[in-house]
Structure formats: structure tokens, C-alpha cells
Design a protein around this motif. Structure first.
Motif, short mmCIF file in Angstrom:
data_model
loop_
_atom_site.label_atom_id
_atom_site.label_comp_id
_atom_site.label_asym_id
_atom_site.label_seq_id
_atom_site.Cartn_x
_atom_site.Cartn_y
_atom_site.Cartn_z
N ARG A 39 61.38 8.87 27.48
CA ARG A 39 62.69 8.90 26.80
C ARG A 39 63.66 9.77 27.60
N TYR A 62 69.76 10.12 22.93
CA TYR A 62 68.56 9.71 23.63
C TYR A 62 68.51 8.20 23.82
N SER A 63 67.75 7.81 24.84
CA SER A 63 67.59 6.39 25.19
C SER A 63 66.12 6.12 25.47
N ASN A 65 65.34 3.01 26.62
CA ASN A 65 65.35 1.85 27.52
C ASN A 65 66.13 2.16 28.80
N GLY A 67 68.52 4.12 29.55
CA GLY A 67 69.96 4.33 29.50
C GLY A 67 70.78 3.11 29.11
N ASN A 69 70.86 1.66 26.16
CA ASN A 69 71.39 1.94 24.83
C ASN A 69 71.07 3.39 24.48
N TRP A 70 71.96 4.01 23.70
CA TRP A 70 71.81 5.42 23.34
C TRP A 70 71.91 5.58 21.84
N THR A 71 71.17 6.55 21.31
CA THR A 71 71.17 6.88 19.89
C THR A 71 71.51 8.35 19.74
#
Length: 168
Positions: A39, A62-63, A65, A67, A69-71
Motif C-alpha cells: 500500500r 492511501y492507494s 493499486n 496510485g 486510485n486514492w482513499t
């Protein structure tokens, strides 16, 4: 980099569609151990949504995948910002953040810390540096040696709040 930093791919500019913020202020990490291995985690600051410009919140984004997608993780206390983070030996994330603003309920020279056991999604209890340690308003570095396990915290060591006498 796929060769330990000897060469680098072309840079990719990340867009910020997920949160009104001030962007990542410190370096990010890729978790190396634990259930969230791989991650990407970046320190971030959510800009104030009120007239009090200091009422921001530090957090981690955090991602999982690489970078694409980000959460946004959980927010840290009111008046937190300018965060730095590192991975602990057990895979937990340790974040250090500046408490700021002359109207904040705590002493404006206090530095906060919190630990995440879920890769930056949420934070355990927050704790603060002893008030005898002056925290000049600036970024503070925090990192862990993967060889020794020693945690390093760098900060201005001046006793008057100035950004001088850098100390590790």
C-alpha cells in the motif's frame, strides 16, 4: 524505481479529486510488512472548512493499486496539519503532526502522534510531546531504520520556537 533508486520512471502527476486539501506535505511510503503490504501511504492535510484557517485536519491518503486510485483515511484532531509518517516494524503506520493556530484548545507548540494498525484508514489514541520540547512551526521528519529498527525524529531544537539547531 524498480532498481532501488538507481533509475526512475517518468513522473506522474496525481490529481486530487477526493478531498479539499493542502496536498501531501511530506514523503510517502510503501508499506513493506503486514496485511497492507504494498500500500502507498501519503501524509495529507484537509484544509479548514471554516473561517478559522487553522482548523485543518491531518490525515493519511492511501492507494492499493499503485496510485491509480486514492482513499482518504480518518481525520486527526482539529488544528492538526503538516504531517509526516513512517512504517513501524509490525507494519503499523506512525504519523506525527503539527498542532497549529493561536486559537486552538491546546498549547500551540505541541506535536501530536498517532498509530494506525490498518494502513492509515483509522487512528488509535492520539498522544502529544511533552510541552517542555518546543515544536517550532515547521515540518518534522520521522523515519525508521529498516536495519536497526530505530525510530528517528528530526526537529528544530531551539528553545525559543525558532527553526534552528536542528536535532535528531
Amino acid at each position: 524505481s524498480t532498481d532501488g533508486g538507481k533509475t526512475w520512471s517518468a513522473p506522474v502527476v496525481l490529481q486530487d479529486p477526493f478531498i479539499v486539501g493542502e496536498g501531501g506535505l511530506g514523503h510517502g511510503i510503501e508499506l513493506q510488512t503486514g496485511p497492507h503490504r504494498g500500500r502507498f501511504v501519503l501524509p495529507y492535510a484537509q484544509a479548514s472548512q471554516s473561517r478559522d484557517r487553522y482548523a485543518a485536519h491531518a490525515l493519511a491518503v492511501y492507494s492499493d493499486n499503485h496510485g491509480a486510485n486514492w482513499t482518504a483515511g480518518a481525520l486527526l484532531p482539529d488544528y492538526s496539519g503538516e504531517a509526516s509518517l513512517t512504517e513501524l516494524q509490525n507494519g503499523s503506520v506512525l504519523i506525527s503532526f503539527r498542532m497549529e493556530g493561536e486559537r486552538m484548545p491546546r498549547d500551540p507548540q505541541v506535536r501530536g502522534f498517532a498509530r494506525s494498525d490498518d494502513g492509515g484508514e483509522s487512528w488509535a489514541k492520539v498522544w502529544y510531546l511533552d510541552k517542555s520540547i518546543i515544536d517550532a512551526p515547521s515540518m518534522q521528519a520521522i523515519d525508521r531504520s529498516t536495519k536497526t529498527g530505530i525510530l528517528y525524529f528530526g526537529h528544530p531544537g531551539g528553545t525559543d520556537g525558532d527553526r534552528d539547531n536542528y536535532t535528531i
